[in-house]
Design an enzyme around this catalytic site. Structure first.
Site, PDB file in Angstrom:
ATOM      1  CD  GLU A 153       9.513  10.446 -16.349  1.00  0.00           C
ATOM      2  OE1 GLU A 153       9.373  10.988 -15.243  1.00  0.00           O
ATOM      3  OE2 GLU A 153       9.970  11.039 -17.355  1.00  0.00           O
ATOM      4  CB  SER A 167      13.997  20.871 -15.093  1.00  0.00           C
ATOM      5  OG  SER A 167      13.261  22.078 -15.043  1.00  0.00           O
ATOM      6  CG  HIS A 226      -1.815  -1.177   1.334  1.00  0.00           C
ATOM      7  ND1 HIS A 226      -3.060  -1.266   0.745  1.00  0.00           N
ATOM      8  CD2 HIS A 226      -1.605  -2.366   1.970  1.00  0.00           C
ATOM      9  CE1 HIS A 226      -3.584  -2.455   1.021  1.00  0.00           C
ATOM     10  NE2 HIS A 226      -2.724  -3.138   1.757  1.00  0.00           N
ATOM     11  CE  LYS A 253      12.351  17.873 -11.080  1.00  0.00           C
ATOM     12  NZ  LYS A 253      11.977  16.726 -11.916  1.00  0.00           N
TER      13      LYS A 253
END
Length: 458
Positions: free
Chosen positions: A325, A312, A182, A318
């Site tokens: 992805e 970014s 969970h 970043k």
């Protein structure tokens, strides 16, 4: 306006680009279906050309075509396969549902080249299409292209991913991390156990895909228009498969029932279902990698994925988990493809399925996406990630769920009280347990040892 020439078919004359290898029927399809700009996949066209070569050889052997015409057709097919041929196949995916336009596109291109080789006319219909119908050659090509792409692309790619997972599992075996259920802290697991779980998913996907190959090897060729085999030599289906096997190295056989293979696409639907399952496996792995890599300060930061590009356009420094992805997006597309394939598969009206081109496009697209992302995930994410052992140990040391190991000794309710206090006070579970049980520190440390807990048992 480019130069044109006049071509004739059963509907009359039509202007065709002067340098096009195709004829009037292809040009009609180009003009009739300006829908998407999508063309039939290259593996499909290659397989269709292979099927035309196999048909010509079979028809020569069965004395349905003269040797000179048959050799010219086979030579034309070889010429196409050895060159850059795709520009000669301009028909949109969204066309007549039987794929007749694509079949005639191939017939016309091959006939043009064969006529040039022979020095006399070779007919797209009477010669190149001899013993065939769009209604059996297109379903046949769906199976042939799927078998070749599975055998040559997807199964090797999944095998590579499986091997990479197994190798990485051995490399990370010493590391123990907090398990999660969970998305909440749970009992500890070895990093290798996580990867072994992923590997088992991929191994099952490989096994299930391989199990579908025998069904895919059964071909509709020989059923012609409606499954009865009208206008085909009685031995054409058998000879066709023999010739095709010689060209591909596969084990194609005539289908047990041509009516089923022409009127339905159940095998392709089953394959798409397993491709969807494989996509789900890849998405699970990709998402786990993203979570484990999250941070590096405010996330889990259990691993560090290879830095591949700036993450970014505005935030310097970043770096994002771009390969997981990309994998997740490809998996989503495969899942969407399956929905279209399911709808296409149920579009068998009496003796013919009438959504064959879009089914072929999506099926082969799914295979290609899974093959490329499997290799990418293996080489640029699985093989190269680094484990942040310090972060793993820090989280394990503060994990109150370790108290689960004390259940057989002190009972669930007492263990729950200790866990809640440890959570509330932010203290190590061993310190709180020492205050509320009769167990000494060596006993507690032994019972709560995360490495021991990954082995299971009492």
């Amino acid at each position: 306006m480019s130069e044109t020439r006049l071509e004739r078919d059963s509907m009359g004359e039509l202007a065709v680009p002067a340098d096009a290898l195709y004829g009037a029927q292809t040009q009609r399809a180009v003009e009739n279906f300006p829908v998407s700009g999508l063309r039939m996949p290259v593996p499909f066209i290659r397989s269709l050309i292979l099927a035309k070569a196999a048909a010509a050889r079979a028809n020569v052997d069965l004395e349905q075509l003269g040797p000179a015409i048959g050799d010219a057709i086979v030579g034309a097919c070889q010429q196409l396969l050895e060159g850059d041929f795709i520009q000669h196949f301009p028909v949109d995916v969204f066309q007549t549902g039987s794929g007749t336009s694509t079949n005639m596109n191939a017939n016309e291109v091959i006939a043009t080249l064969a006529s040039n080789r022979l020095g006399e006319p070779v007919s797209p219909n009477d010669h190149v299409n001899c013993g065939q119908s769009s209604n059996d050659i297109i379903p046949t090509t769906i199976h042939v292209s799927a078998v070749l792409e599975l055998s040559e692309q997807l199964l090797p790619a999944l095998g590579h991913l499986l091997q990479t997972l197994c190798e990485k599992s051995l490399a990370v075996q010493p590391y123990v991390k907090t398990g999660r259920t969970h998305l909440m802290d749970a009992m500890p697991v070895r990093m290798s156990q996580v990867l072994d779980g992923w590997a088992a998913q991929i191994q099952a996907d490989i096994r299930h895909l391989q199990a579908l190959l025998p069904s895919l090897l059964g071909l509709a060729q020989g059923g012609t228009a409606v499954g009865t085999g009208v206008n085909a030599h009685p031995r054409f289906a058998e000879r066709f498969c023999q010739e095709l096997n010689g060209l591909t190295g596969q084990g194609f056989t005539p289908g047990q029932n041509f009516f089923a293979l022409i009127g339905s696409q159940d095998t392709a639907v089953a394959l798409s279902g397993q491709l969807k399952t494989t996509a789900v496996s890849l998405m699970k792995i990709a998402n786990d990698l993203r979570w484990m890599n999250s941070g590096p300060l405010a996330g889990l930061a259990e691993i560090e994925l290879e830095a591949l590009q700036p993450g970014s356009s505005i935030m310097p420094g970043k770096v994002n988990p771009v390969v997981p992805e990309a994998t997740a997006m490809a998996a989503a597309q495969v899942i969407g493809n399956d929905a279209a394939i399911v709808i296409a598969g149920q579009s068998g009206n009496f003796e013919l399925n009438v959504m064959l081109p879009v089914l072929a496009h999506n099926l082969l697209g799914s295979i290609q996406l899974l093959a490329s992302t499997s290799r990418l995930l293996a080489d640029r994410a699985i093989a190269t990630f680094k484990v942040n052992d310090a972060r793993l140990r820090e989280a394990l040391g503060r994990n109150p769920i370790l108290v689960t190991a004390l259940n057989p000794v002190i009972g669930y309710l007492k263990a729950a009280e200790i866990a809640k206090q440890a959570y509330r006070e932010g203290r190590p579970i061993v310190d709180v347990a020492l205050e509320h049980t009769d167990l000494d520190r060596p006993q507690l440390e032994r019972l709560l040892d995360p490495e021991k807990l990954t082995a299971g048992g009492l």
